[in-house]
Design an enzyme around this catalytic site. Structure first.
Site, mmCIF file in Angstrom:
data_model
loop_
_atom_site.group_PDB
_atom_site.id
_atom_site.type_symbol
_atom_site.label_atom_id
_atom_site.label_comp_id
_atom_site.label_asym_id
_atom_site.label_seq_id
_atom_site.Cartn_x
_atom_site.Cartn_y
_atom_site.Cartn_z
ATOM 1 N N ASP A 85 0.849 -1.192 0.000
ATOM 2 C CA ASP A 85 0.000 0.000 0.000
ATOM 3 C C ASP A 85 0.887 1.246 0.000
ATOM 4 O OD1 ASP A 85 -3.202 0.508 0.954
ATOM 5 O OD2 ASP A 85 -1.803 2.198 1.117
ATOM 6 N N HIS A 105 -10.239 -5.146 -3.288
ATOM 7 C CA HIS A 105 -8.905 -5.365 -2.732
ATOM 8 C C HIS A 105 -9.019 -5.805 -1.281
ATOM 9 C CE1 HIS A 105 -9.970 -1.095 -2.527
ATOM 10 N NE2 HIS A 105 -9.353 -1.047 -1.346
ATOM 11 N N VAL A 123 -11.045 2.972 -3.791
ATOM 12 C CA VAL A 123 -10.691 2.455 -5.122
ATOM 13 C C VAL A 123 -11.664 1.316 -5.439
ATOM 14 C CG1 VAL A 123 -8.908 1.419 -6.564
ATOM 15 C CG2 VAL A 123 -8.259 3.065 -4.770
ATOM 16 N N ASN A 127 -12.928 -3.090 2.630
ATOM 17 C CA ASN A 127 -13.881 -1.989 2.698
ATOM 18 C C ASN A 127 -14.831 -2.136 1.514
ATOM 19 O OD1 ASN A 127 -12.504 -0.917 4.922
ATOM 20 N ND2 ASN A 127 -11.077 0.181 3.591
ATOM 21 N N GLN A 143 -14.291 2.610 1.245
ATOM 22 C CA GLN A 143 -13.673 2.143 -0.004
ATOM 23 C C GLN A 143 -13.441 3.349 -0.910
ATOM 24 O OE1 GLN A 143 -15.784 -0.897 -2.236
ATOM 25 N NE2 GLN A 143 -14.074 -1.128 -3.677
HETATM 26 P P1 5GP Z 1 -9.722 1.531 0.223
HETATM 27 O O1 5GP Z 1 -9.935 2.750 1.072
HETATM 28 O O2 5GP Z 1 -10.329 1.667 -1.149
HETATM 29 O O3 5GP Z 1 -10.132 0.264 0.917
HETATM 30 O O4 5GP Z 1 -8.165 1.375 0.073
HETATM 31 C C1 5GP Z 1 -7.447 1.839 -1.015
HETATM 32 C C2 5GP Z 1 -6.006 1.701 -0.634
HETATM 33 O O5 5GP Z 1 -5.239 1.859 -1.802
HETATM 34 C C3 5GP Z 1 -5.537 2.771 0.358
HETATM 35 O O6 5GP Z 1 -4.999 2.143 1.519
HETATM 36 C C4 5GP Z 1 -4.504 3.563 -0.425
HETATM 37 O O7 5GP Z 1 -3.409 3.977 0.367
HETATM 38 C C5 5GP Z 1 -4.083 2.580 -1.503
HETATM 39 N N1 5GP Z 1 -3.666 3.213 -2.741
HETATM 40 C C6 5GP Z 1 -4.318 4.218 -3.392
HETATM 41 N N2 5GP Z 1 -3.672 4.547 -4.515
HETATM 42 C C7 5GP Z 1 -2.576 3.721 -4.574
HETATM 43 C C8 5GP Z 1 -1.516 3.595 -5.524
HETATM 44 O O8 5GP Z 1 -1.436 4.283 -6.543
HETATM 45 N N3 5GP Z 1 -0.574 2.653 -5.266
HETATM 46 C C9 5GP Z 1 -0.638 1.859 -4.147
HETATM 47 N N4 5GP Z 1 0.349 0.969 -3.991
HETATM 48 N N5 5GP Z 1 -1.622 1.960 -3.243
HETATM 49 C C10 5GP Z 1 -2.581 2.880 -3.457
#
Ligand code: 5GP
Length: 112
Positions: A30, A98, A94, A85, A92
């Site tokens: 992450d 995941h 993205v 999430n 969430q």
């Molecule tokens: P969510 O909030 O959707 O469950 O988690 C998305 C996760 O993706 C977050 O922990 C964020 O830090 C991670 N993330 C977002 N953009 C990128 C990226 O470009 N590269 C990586 N490696 N992680 C990302």
């Protein structure tokens, strides 16, 4: 299906620290880690969120968890937290399914 950041990571259009890959999934660190070890396991199939998965995805969902176990062990984790999430109000950001795997520090419950 709209292209997300994570499909760009799968396609190597944007860089990521990829620590595992097979024909079904990818694991990468992450970018904003919430623990000393924090990686994401994602399917190559673009399922937007967990609740969009169907019976057809049963084996794939199990595979993501088993890969999480395998990579966590390789990262030296015995205890770790696994988090998905599902949807904007569950944090969430993205919309490509995941699985967060975090370890290397204690975690509280409930998470808040
Ligand atoms: P969510 O909030 O959707 O469950 O988690 C998305 C996760 O993706 C977050 O922990 C964020 O830090 C991670 N993330 C977002 N953009 C990128 C990226 O470009 N590269 C990586 N490696 N992680 C990302």
């Amino acid at each position: 299906m709209s292209e997300t950041l994570f499909s760009k990571i799968i396609d190597r259009e944007i860089p990521a620290d990829i620590i595992y890959e097979d024909e079904q999934c990818l694991a990468f660190r992450d970018i904003n880690p919430q623990a000393p070890v924090h990686f994401l396991v994602i399917p190559k199939k673009p399922i937007p969120k967990l609740s969009d998965a169907t019976e057809e995805d049963q084996a794939l969902l199990g595979h993501l968890l088993l890969v999480g176990n395998q990579v966590a062990a390789r990262e030296g984790l015995e205890d770790f937290r696994v988090n998905v999430n599902n949807g904007a109000s569950a944090s969430q950001a993205v919309f490509h399914l995941h699985v967060h795997v975090m370890g290397g520090r204690p975690f509280n419950w409930p998470p808040g």
